[in-house]
Enzyme design. Structure first.
Site, short mmCIF file in Angstrom:
data_model
loop_
_atom_site.label_atom_id
_atom_site.label_comp_id
_atom_site.label_asym_id
_atom_site.label_seq_id
_atom_site.Cartn_x
_atom_site.Cartn_y
_atom_site.Cartn_z
N SER A 247 1.16 -1.11 -0.06
CA SER A 247 0.25 0.14 -0.20
C SER A 247 0.63 1.63 0.17
CB SER A 247 -0.72 0.08 1.27
OG SER A 247 -0.44 0.53 2.63
N ASP A 248 0.33 2.07 -0.85
CA ASP A 248 0.85 3.84 -0.47
C ASP A 248 0.54 3.59 1.11
OD1 ASP A 248 2.37 6.11 -0.51
OD2 ASP A 248 1.13 6.62 -2.28
N TRP A 249 1.58 4.87 1.65
CA TRP A 249 1.53 5.30 3.39
C TRP A 249 -0.06 5.45 3.42
CZ3 TRP A 249 5.11 2.50 1.25
CH2 TRP A 249 6.53 2.22 1.72
#
Ligand SMILES: *[C@@H]1O[C@H](CO)[C@@H](O)[C@H](O)[C@H]1NC(C)=O
Ligand SMILES: *[C@@H]1O[C@H](CO)[C@@H](O)[C@H](O)[C@H]1NC(C)=O
Ligand SMILES: *[C@@H]1O[C@H](CO)[C@@H](O)[C@H](O)[C@H]1NC(C)=O
Ligand SMILES: *[C@@H]1O[C@H](CO)[C@@H](O)[C@H](O)[C@H]1NC(C)=O
Length: 745
Positions: A247-249
């Site tokens: 996932s992106d942050w």
């Protein structure tokens, strides 16, 4: 859930696997069999923001020698480190159109990551693709064209992974603007999803990229990181992706849906914005497995994917210990720059695009005097790294802002590099390194030639700079750049404008100044900015960059930022030059444009395929010719493997017809036959950069793959080669066709 359960079966059906991946996958399976559920969950869950030395860290499993995996930004070098190279941005690499340089840049970035014990370098970027000229992060990627972006993705990934570092193709998918990026739904129709936004990721997957980062936005109403459609159906099934999705942050929004939807690793593990302990996986994933909401087979699949990449890149054998320390730079690891300043300078230099050069104003020939004007000519007086994540635009611009930045070890500004050259040449310099018009005009009055430096910046939306919340508020130069140029040009001296920019700016006001004789588009050059510029200004090296996007006459010629809960992507297939061509809009400088100090001739177009008209018979790499109809090959990394078969070879001879050495980027554009559904008039499907001595000729060879002649058939859900006459255009830009031909299918 069904999709998730089918995945291991489908993956097992891919027989064209790289040997090393097959072995790695078997080793991952064996290692997995000895792990507890808690250990597996530790491998897929980040330990929390700032809880480890890297921007992303997972839990180690000592029994199998598996470390705390270190994931680190970013796409132009190592973020949060000292002693690293601040490379030119992705968009500068794209504007070189030089696959060898792009790969070498990737390899150098990989070497620095490895040197600090970083396992996963969060690069390269193909999303945003750049449909919105004002989009804040377009400069992190390579081009507003899926073909050029895809080639650059492949070369960068090959470079990074050649030294045993895992690359990460991001952001998957539809993250085209910063405004509302964490809530907006990118409602992209199936055809443009395939032909534009997915295209460069196909190249990344074909190159066996270890990881893919899902994006912040929603797609058709579902967050990308939680979306079964995006991650299982498209990425893992259709494209045969065998690495892992992280996932992106903070882009994960559920425990069960994301797990069953195909997410394989959550980062950073705790939520930035929620109270501590707000975590979707970790103990919550364990509980979901125990409750039967997520099959343990799905968690096994996550872990197998992650471990297989770690084994495939040989990171289990003598990989350097993690010594980066993102939160205390002085405690960080060794200096890893090596000689990378050379590749940084070469990319910066070869990405410079010469847009205008009246009466050979350039190159400079030992001018007796020269005025250097504008604050973009000097380093920020507070230091090149004065603003965290480059979140200000003070002094010369060499990268945008946000997570895709690195600290400069040094920044060679234009004025110091030009001063060195001027001293050697005996040139008197008059400098005015602010944007004050009166001071600039007096400097110009004191010299025979004036050089004005202006810029335009953008970045990631968590920082707002001078009212620009990531995305730009307009396409003008910053700090009254147009007015500064007008004031200097009014002095009456030949005026050269140098522009550092994240993307297109509207140049009409500058071009309206009669004394503006040259425009040098210096892009986002990184630490070697001034040296690269001097190489080109003085003709030590001939400019050879080409625009990786279109510069319009008016901002309204581009799709713009959407301030609504949904972006319906109403422009469809028509972004950048595809739009200008289809709507008959005259650009100011078209996609692929760039001048040289020499001239090039094109001749001798030859097309070889079974059915090409005017060709020489059968293709030299494959005698199977071109069959109309859908792709039918087996699926493997990148999708149906016959899409990568070379079905036609086009050649042309390029000659340097001028007096100095130089490089030309020969570009091939294809027009689909009328039997295809409505399609942009021409699309880039090949390019070759040739370095030529005066009088020298070389052959440009373009190998067209089946996918290069296909469109995505929405009803069939397959790539299809239409029947009829394909237009072939070879030339020096998207609007500078020098040779045309036809391929008949
Ligand atoms: C989103 O919806 C559009 C329109 O219905 C469709 O064409 C497209 O395939 C959908 N995208 C995904 C990822 O399901
Ligand atoms: C995770 O589990 C804890 C304990 O059951 C619960 O309080 C928390 O709400 C869960 N977090 C999420 C994001 O579901
Ligand atoms: C950072 O690391 C240095 C060198 O190890 C150390 O002297 C310093 O105290 C550390 N700073 C902080 C804030 O922890
Ligand atoms: C040639 O085409 C056939 C049929 O599509 C394919 O199986 C083969 O791999 C191709 N070979 C090359 C070198 O592209």
């Amino acid at each position: 859930m069904l999709g998730a359960l089918l995945l291991p079966l489908l993956a097992a059906g891919f027989t064209e696997a790289r040997d090393s991946w097959e072995r790695a996958n078997e080793r991952a399976g064996r290692a997995l069999s000895g792990l507890s559920l808690e250990q597996k969950v530790g491998i897929v869950t980040g330990v929390g923001w700032t809880k480890g030395p890297c921007v992303g860290n997972t839990s180690p499993v000592p029994s199998i020698g598996y470390p705390s995996l270190c994931l680190q930004d970013g796409p132009l070098g190592i973020r949060f480190a000292k002693g690293v190279t601040a490379f030119p941005a992705g968009i500068q690499a794209g504007s070189t159109w030089d696959i060898n340089l792009i790969r070498e840049r990737g390899k150098a970035m990989g070497e620095e990551a490895r040197g600090l014990g970083i396992h996963v370098l969060l690069a390269p970027v193909a999303g945003p693709l750049g449909k919105i000229a004002r989009g804040g992060r377009n400069w992190e990627g390579f081009a507003a064209d899926p073909y050029l972006s895809g080639i650059a993705m492949k070369e960068t990934i090959d470079g990074i992974q050649s030294v045993g570092v895992q690359a990460c193709a991001k952001h998957w998918i539809g993250n085209e603007q910063e405004l509302r990026r964490e809530t907006i739904s990118s409602d992209i129709k199936d055809r443009e999803l395939h032909e534009l936004y997915m295209w460069p990721f196909v190249d990344a997957i074909k190159a066996d990229v270890a990881s893919v980062m899902c994006s912040y936005n929603k797609v058709n109403g579902t967050w990308a990181c939680d979306s079964d459609d995006v991650n299982n159906r498209l990425l893992k099934n259709e494209l045969g992706y065998r690495g892992y999705v992280l996932s992106d942050w903070n882009a994960q929004h559920s425990t069960v849906q994301s797990a069953n939807g195909g997410l394989d690793m959550t980062m950073p593990g705790t939520d930035f914005n929620q109270p501590p302990g707000s975590i979707y996986w970790g103990p919550n994933l364990t509980a979901a497995v125990r409750a039967g909401e997520v099959p343990e087979a799905r968690v096994n699949d996550m872990v197998r994917r992650i471990l297989a990449q770690w084994y495939a890149l040989d990171q289990d054998r003598g990989y350097p210990a993690t010594t980066i320390n993102s939160w205390n730079l002085t405690a960080g690891g060794p200096d890893v720059q090596g000689n990378h300043k050379n590749i940084a300078r070469t990319v910066a230099r070869d990405g410079i695009v010469l847009l205008k050069n009246d009466n050979n104003a350039l190159p400079l020939k030992k001018p007796s005097s020269l005025a250097i004007i504008g604050e973009d000519a000097i380093v920020n007086p507070a230091g090149p790294n004065a603003c965290p994540d480059r979140g200000c635009n003070t002094g010369t611009l060499a990268m945008g802002w946000g997570s895709g930045t690195a600290d400069f070890p040094y920044l060679v500004d234009p004025v110091s590099a030009i001063s060195r050259r001027a001293a050697a040449d005996g040139t008197t310099l008059a400098t005015s390194t602010t944007n004050d018009q009166a001071a600039g005009a007096s400097a110009a009055a004191a010299a025979s030639t004036a050089m004005v430096f202006i810029n335009a910046d953008s970045g990631e939306g968590y920082i707002t700079v001078e009212g620009n919340a990531g995305d730009r508020i307009n396409l003008d130069p910053w700090h009254s750049g147009n007015e500064l140029v007008a004031a200097i040009a009014a002095v009456g001296k030949p005026t050269i404008v140098v522009i550092h920019s994240v993307g297109p700016i509207i140049l009409e006001s500058i071009l309206a100044q009669q004394n503006v004789v040259a425009i040098v588009w210096a892009g986002l050059p990184g630490q070697e900015s001034g040296n690269a510029l001097v190489d080109v200004l003085y003709g030590d090296v001939n400019p050879s960059g080409k625009l990786p996007y279109t510069i319009a006459k008016s901002e309204s010629d581009y799709p713009t930022i959407v301030d609504a809960p949904n972006d319906p992507f109403t422009e469809g297939l028509y972004i950048d030059y595809r739009r200008f061509d289809a709507l008959n809009i005259a650009p100011r400088y078209e996609f692929g444009f760039g001048m040289s100090y020499t001239t090039f001739g094109f001749k001798g177009l030859d097309i070889s395929s079974r059915s090409a008209r005017g060709g020489n018979g059968y293709g030299n790499r494959n005698s199977s010719g071109i069959a109309a109809g859908p792709a039918t090959g087996r699926r493997g990394p990148g999708g149906r493997q016959d899409l990568f078969d070379i079905v036609a070879t086009v050649t042309a001879t390029v000659t340097n017809t001028g007096r100095v050495q130089g490089a030309e980027v020969a570009q091939l554009y294809i027009s689909l036959p009328s039997s295809a559904p409505e399609t942009p008039p021409r699309q880039l499907r090949g390019f070759v950069k040739l370095n030529l001595r005066p009088g020298q000729s070389r052959k440009a060879t373009f190998e067209l793959r089946r996918r290069d002649l296909s469109f995505w058939d929405v009803a069939l859900q397959e790539w299809v080669v239409p029947r009829g006459n394909f237009g072939v255009q070879v030339g020096a830009s998207s609007r500078d066709a020098r040779l045309t031909g036809t391929i008949t299918v």
